[in-house]
Design a protein around this motif. Sequence first.
Motif, PDB file in Angstrom:
ATOM      1  N   ARG A 262       9.217 -13.695  -9.549  1.00  0.00           N
ATOM      2  CA  ARG A 262      10.574 -13.380  -9.116  1.00  0.00           C
ATOM      3  C   ARG A 262      11.181 -12.239  -9.912  1.00  0.00           C
ATOM      4  NH1 ARG A 262      10.687 -18.998  -8.731  1.00  0.00           N
ATOM      5  NH2 ARG A 262      11.643 -19.202 -10.787  1.00  0.00           N
ATOM      6  N   ILE A 263      10.655 -11.987 -11.088  1.00  0.00           N
ATOM      7  CA  ILE A 263      11.145 -10.855 -11.890  1.00  0.00           C
ATOM      8  C   ILE A 263      10.329  -9.596 -11.618  1.00  0.00           C
ATOM      9  CG2 ILE A 263      11.438  -9.983 -14.244  1.00  0.00           C
ATOM     10  CD1 ILE A 263      11.958 -12.864 -15.125  1.00  0.00           C
ATOM     11  N   ALA A 264       9.008  -9.737 -11.585  1.00  0.00           N
ATOM     12  CA  ALA A 264       8.138  -8.561 -11.495  1.00  0.00           C
ATOM     13  C   ALA A 264       8.149  -7.921 -10.113  1.00  0.00           C
ATOM     14  CB  ALA A 264       6.703  -8.950 -11.877  1.00  0.00           C
ATOM     15  N   LEU A 265       8.150  -8.718  -9.054  1.00  0.00           N
ATOM     16  CA  LEU A 265       8.041  -8.144  -7.707  1.00  0.00           C
ATOM     17  C   LEU A 265       9.254  -7.298  -7.324  1.00  0.00           C
ATOM     18  CD1 LEU A 265       6.348 -11.130  -5.833  1.00  0.00           C
ATOM     19  CD2 LEU A 265       5.335  -8.934  -6.465  1.00  0.00           C
ATOM     20  N   PRO A 266      10.492  -7.764  -7.572  1.00  0.00           N
ATOM     21  CA  PRO A 266      11.627  -6.870  -7.282  1.00  0.00           C
ATOM     22  C   PRO A 266      11.601  -5.587  -8.102  1.00  0.00           C
ATOM     23  CG  PRO A 266      12.379  -9.135  -7.463  1.00  0.00           C
ATOM     24  CD  PRO A 266      10.955  -9.110  -7.931  1.00  0.00           C
ATOM     25  N   LEU A 267      11.223  -5.677  -9.378  1.00  0.00           N
ATOM     26  CA  LEU A 267      11.147  -4.470 -10.199  1.00  0.00           C
ATOM     27  C   LEU A 267      10.078  -3.520  -9.673  1.00  0.00           C
ATOM     28  CD1 LEU A 267      11.528  -5.917 -13.803  1.00  0.00           C
ATOM     29  CD2 LEU A 267      13.212  -4.646 -12.476  1.00  0.00           C
ATOM     30  N   LEU A 268       8.944  -4.067  -9.242  1.00  0.00           N
ATOM     31  CA  LEU A 268       7.885  -3.223  -8.690  1.00  0.00           C
ATOM     32  C   LEU A 268       8.357  -2.541  -7.403  1.00  0.00           C
ATOM     33  CD1 LEU A 268       4.929  -2.327  -8.999  1.00  0.00           C
ATOM     34  CD2 LEU A 268       4.282  -4.305  -7.615  1.00  0.00           C
ATOM     35  N   GLY A 269       9.037  -3.283  -6.546  1.00  0.00           N
ATOM     36  CA  GLY A 269       9.576  -2.681  -5.333  1.00  0.00           C
ATOM     37  C   GLY A 269      10.579  -1.591  -5.646  1.00  0.00           C
ATOM     38  N   LEU A 270      11.427  -1.802  -6.656  1.00  0.00           N
ATOM     39  CA  LEU A 270      12.405  -0.790  -7.049  1.00  0.00           C
ATOM     40  C   LEU A 270      11.722   0.467  -7.567  1.00  0.00           C
ATOM     41  CD1 LEU A 270      15.338   0.035  -7.558  1.00  0.00           C
ATOM     42  CD2 LEU A 270      15.210  -1.133  -9.782  1.00  0.00           C
ATOM     43  N   VAL A 271      10.658   0.301  -8.330  1.00  0.00           N
ATOM     44  CA  VAL A 271       9.917   1.463  -8.837  1.00  0.00           C
ATOM     45  C   VAL A 271       9.306   2.254  -7.684  1.00  0.00           C
ATOM     46  CG1 VAL A 271       7.890   2.162 -10.168  1.00  0.00           C
ATOM     47  CG2 VAL A 271       9.479   0.463 -11.099  1.00  0.00           C
ATOM     48  N   PHE A 272       8.720   1.578  -6.726  1.00  0.00           N
ATOM     49  CA  PHE A 272       8.160   2.271  -5.560  1.00  0.00           C
ATOM     50  C   PHE A 272       9.263   2.990  -4.779  1.00  0.00           C
ATOM     51  CE2 PHE A 272       4.339  -0.541  -5.880  1.00  0.00           C
ATOM     52  CZ  PHE A 272       3.414   0.475  -5.897  1.00  0.00           C
ATOM     53  N   ALA A 273      10.427   2.359  -4.649  1.00  0.00           N
ATOM     54  CA  ALA A 273      11.541   2.999  -3.943  1.00  0.00           C
ATOM     55  C   ALA A 273      11.971   4.275  -4.666  1.00  0.00           C
ATOM     56  CB  ALA A 273      12.708   2.025  -3.830  1.00  0.00           C
ATOM     57  N   MET A 274      12.073   4.210  -5.988  1.00  0.00           N
ATOM     58  CA  MET A 274      12.431   5.400  -6.756  1.00  0.00           C
ATOM     59  C   MET A 274      11.382   6.494  -6.610  1.00  0.00           C
ATOM     60  SD  MET A 274      13.790   3.658 -10.283  1.00  0.00           S
ATOM     61  CE  MET A 274      15.254   2.623 -10.346  1.00  0.00           C
ATOM     62  N   GLY A 275      10.100   6.107  -6.631  1.00  0.00           N
ATOM     63  CA  GLY A 275       9.031   7.094  -6.500  1.00  0.00           C
ATOM     64  C   GLY A 275       9.048   7.788  -5.148  1.00  0.00           C
ATOM     65  N   MET A 276       9.228   7.014  -4.075  1.00  0.00           N
ATOM     66  CA  MET A 276       9.275   7.633  -2.743  1.00  0.00           C
ATOM     67  C   MET A 276      10.511   8.515  -2.603  1.00  0.00           C
ATOM     68  SD  MET A 276       9.180   5.792   1.008  1.00  0.00           S
ATOM     69  CE  MET A 276       7.500   5.212   0.775  1.00  0.00           C
ATOM     70  N   HIS A 277      11.613   8.081  -3.160  1.00  0.00           N
ATOM     71  CA  HIS A 277      12.841   8.886  -3.113  1.00  0.00           C
ATOM     72  C   HIS A 277      12.652  10.194  -3.882  1.00  0.00           C
ATOM     73  CE1 HIS A 277      17.531   8.578  -3.086  1.00  0.00           C
ATOM     74  NE2 HIS A 277      17.110   9.813  -2.870  1.00  0.00           N
ATOM     75  N   ALA A 278      12.012  10.127  -5.043  1.00  0.00           N
ATOM     76  CA  ALA A 278      11.774  11.336  -5.832  1.00  0.00           C
ATOM     77  C   ALA A 278      10.842  12.296  -5.100  1.00  0.00           C
ATOM     78  CB  ALA A 278      11.192  10.955  -7.195  1.00  0.00           C
ATOM     79  N   LEU A 279       9.820  11.770  -4.450  1.00  0.00           N
ATOM     80  CA  LEU A 279       8.906  12.620  -3.685  1.00  0.00           C
ATOM     81  C   LEU A 279       9.641  13.314  -2.548  1.00  0.00           C
ATOM     82  CD1 LEU A 279       6.000  13.567  -3.059  1.00  0.00           C
ATOM     83  CD2 LEU A 279       5.743  11.502  -1.662  1.00  0.00           C
ATOM     84  N   TRP A 280      10.535  12.581  -1.881  1.00  0.00           N
ATOM     85  CA  TRP A 280      11.301  13.160  -0.768  1.00  0.00           C
ATOM     86  C   TRP A 280      12.250  14.252  -1.261  1.00  0.00           C
ATOM     87  CZ3 TRP A 280      11.445  13.612   4.273  1.00  0.00           C
ATOM     88  CH2 TRP A 280      12.639  13.893   4.932  1.00  0.00           C
ATOM     89  N   ASN A 281      12.980  13.977  -2.346  1.00  0.00           N
ATOM     90  CA  ASN A 281      13.920  14.973  -2.867  1.00  0.00           C
ATOM     91  C   ASN A 281      13.211  16.177  -3.463  1.00  0.00           C
ATOM     92  OD1 ASN A 281      15.939  13.252  -2.124  1.00  0.00           O
ATOM     93  ND2 ASN A 281      16.695  12.846  -4.186  1.00  0.00           N
TER      94      ASN A 281
END
Length: 470
Positions: A262-281
């Motif tokens: 419950r702690i690791a999976l949301p953090l992992l999803g957030l990291v992937f979201a940041m990475g995809m956002h950074a790639l797009w920008n």
Amino acid sequence: MYESPPHPRQHPAVPDCEQQPQFAAVPPPARWRYKPRRTWWRIRAVRAGSVITVLALCALVILAIVRDQTGTHGFLVGLGLAVLPVPLLLAAFRWLDRVEPEPWRNLVFAFAWGAFAAALVAIIANSFATRWIATATADPAGAESLGATVIAPVVEESAKAAAVLLIFLFRRRDFTGIVDGVVVAGFTATGFAFTENILYLGNAFGEDQEAGASGLASVTAATFFVRVVMSPFAHPLFTVLTGIGFGLAALAPPRRRGRWRRIALPLLGLVFAMGMHALWNGSAVFGQYGFYAVYAGFMVPAFALLTWLVVWTRQRELSTIAAELPAYAAAGWLLPAEPLALSSMRARSLARDAAARTHGARTHGGRVGARAAARAVAEYEAFATSLAFLRHRAHRGAVGPDFTAREQELLHHLWQRREVAGPALEYAARATGRWRTPPPWQQPYGYGPPHSQHPAPHRDYAAYNPYRQQ
């Protein structure tokens, strides 16, 4: 007969079908759900008023900031253009959530948080960070590039993820899986993109006013095409990864092993979201056609993959309904045809339409209206779906000590609507060809196969079972 929550892989017993679910059977530790203590911070009006006040203040501040940056005319033009994709995106996420719809209060909160609170945090933090970097490095152009590719993804995705986290923590009963995470994240990101588009389109309109440009060659038209036509799903796509992480965390068992998930999976999803956002920008760093390369080679395939994942998850939810509800039909709580109808979206819709056409059934001496009957069937479908998911989580050992209380609550809601919903769902099952004849194990004086793992019906079952075939 009521038992404590089962261990993993153990099938929970279904309570005998009684004339009406008895809340006196709810164990004392769970009664707080029905009789909460009247401390002021637990009063619903106080909590709702506090949330509305905070979001309203954020809305006033962020809209004032955007109007100050774009001007009044730019703000109005940006608002008119930015609102166009919002209904389509919200309708798409709502369509994905048809099996067990998320309460509207959660979705309205998510949208408002993204549009006002998250946008306010993002515009303040991004501006501060960019100015600080420009002052420290004496390179304004480099600061803008670094802010867009590094600072903005971290700040914006964290601000949007806060809405998903709040609903996950304080509306845990409504947050049960991947689809819920995707829908909440999608509504939050749609609200954020709405406010951001007002800013970008309003600034573009101001540039056109200064340069005297108009028509398709204007900056406003180009910005509208890129942000609204080509990539309206960009922000929702990023934040959906965070929602998937929270959805997977919701499926984790409530034990020490599940706590880390419950702690690791949301953090992992957030990291992937940041990475995809950074790639797009940062797609501009790949050259003149970098934006189109990232769009066609990464964003579109990722969008298609996530759409497939959500649709596949929804089909799995329907399969769960078909697998879990027959236990309650065998115990007499449901008609035998209801699990089959409830596991089909077409049959569900047909049942609502049938109830509306026949104006429901006679209850309390009056005629139920068409809209009220359709709403009763829709509520019945939602409660039955929640009951199936609750039993499924019990099989996996992912329920807490309030399992019996929650089961009794859902059975109570089903009982209240059975007279309207039962016949409509049975008709829908027959009309769609999902149920033609009673199951071979259905006997004239009760339900349940001779050697079923479910408990036998009460000995006086035939006397008060509302669905017994005479």
